[in-house]
Scaffold this motif. Sequence first.
Motif, PDB file in Angstrom:
ATOM      1  N   LEU A 171       0.833  -1.204   0.000  1.00 14.02           N
ATOM      2  CA  LEU A 171       0.000   0.000   0.000  1.00 14.02           C
ATOM      3  C   LEU A 171       0.869   1.257   0.000  1.00 14.02           C
ATOM      4  N   LEU A 172       1.914   1.259   0.812  1.00 17.20           N
ATOM      5  CA  LEU A 172       2.819   2.407   0.842  1.00 17.20           C
ATOM      6  C   LEU A 172       3.476   2.625  -0.517  1.00 17.20           C
ATOM      7  N   GLU A 173       3.925   1.547  -1.121  1.00 15.13           N
ATOM      8  CA  GLU A 173       4.569   1.650  -2.431  1.00 15.13           C
ATOM      9  C   GLU A 173       3.603   2.218  -3.469  1.00 15.13           C
ATOM     10  N   ALA A 174       2.338   1.794  -3.394  1.00 13.47           N
ATOM     11  CA  ALA A 174       1.339   2.245  -4.366  1.00 13.47           C
ATOM     12  C   ALA A 174       1.002   3.724  -4.190  1.00 13.47           C
ATOM     13  N   LEU A 175       1.001   4.202  -2.944  1.00 10.22           N
ATOM     14  CA  LEU A 175       0.677   5.607  -2.676  1.00 10.22           C
ATOM     15  C   LEU A 175       1.870   6.531  -2.895  1.00 10.22           C
ATOM     16  N   LEU A 176       3.074   6.009  -2.703  1.00  7.68           N
ATOM     17  CA  LEU A 176       4.275   6.845  -2.750  1.00  7.68           C
ATOM     18  C   LEU A 176       5.024   6.738  -4.077  1.00  7.68           C
ATOM     19  N   GLN A 177       4.348   6.266  -5.117  1.00  4.31           N
ATOM     20  CA  GLN A 177       4.970   6.208  -6.439  1.00  4.31           C
ATOM     21  C   GLN A 177       5.416   7.607  -6.865  1.00  4.31           C
ATOM     22  N   ALA A 178       6.648   7.716  -7.334  1.00  2.00           N
ATOM     23  CA  ALA A 178       7.151   9.016  -7.787  1.00  2.00           C
ATOM     24  C   ALA A 178       6.417   9.485  -9.038  1.00  2.00           C
TER      25      ALA A 178
END
Length: 276
Positions: free
Chosen positions: A236-243
């Motif tokens: 979830l963090l990776e999906a929200l914090l995509q550059a």
Amino acid sequence: ITTHQNYKVTQQLGEGGQGTVLQAKAESSGDLVAIKLSELTTEVLIHSFMEEMRIVEHLKKSKAKNICEVHEMKIRHTSTATGGITVMKSYDCDLFTHAIENRKTFRKASAQKIFRQVCKGVKSLHRAGVVHMDLKPENILLDIDTQKVAICDFGSCVWMKNQRTNEVSGLRGTKEYYAPEIIESEYCYDPFKVDSFSLGVLLFILHTGAFPYSNNYHRCNYDAKELGFSSELANLLEALLQADPSERISVSEALKHPWLRQNRFKRYFVRVKKAM
């Protein structure tokens, strides 16, 4: 202790670049409220405060969820200055005070409950055509006993009805929480995806009390395994914090993510089992 019109001020809660926040008691009902006094020293600030007043009124009519209850907003002129007054419901603290200043992180169930409420509030804003653009722990108010939260401070919001397209430009919000495209883009960007990035930063802070990046361009550089994150939380963090904002999920997609749905289903099955 002073009296501010219909409210008796009991203490000062905080003071910063955007004004002073007081705690007061309504003389008619005895309810506690927070009063924010903003210095409006320029025409730009006056215009911004008036726009915030319009947005708050619009959100009331839209019945937006998990939004701080604002009792009144007005501009006061004196012979020497112009100021904005915002009277709102009083909460125990904000997430910045709890998670960063007091260095208290949340257990999984509490973090899920709090983050789910924030996401629902942001989704409610977006449905009303409003993008917050300054989501950060300081703007999430918390009732410690019930763990109910409310989003506040709509001074950086974009009301999309005033935009010619679904994109905006320029710097908005707080630089420590900027999405990468605000820093790097020379042109317009999608404000809805900016809120998504801010939600990712907020979720990371709920678990660690720190930022997920240590560089000026806000490219995330943390190790999820080293921090002990579950695979669902890390995803979830990776999906929200995509550059890349085109690869970043929306708040509606975040609410459907398995990490946010785990405890809801667990409580549901427990409740059904007891009923049987």
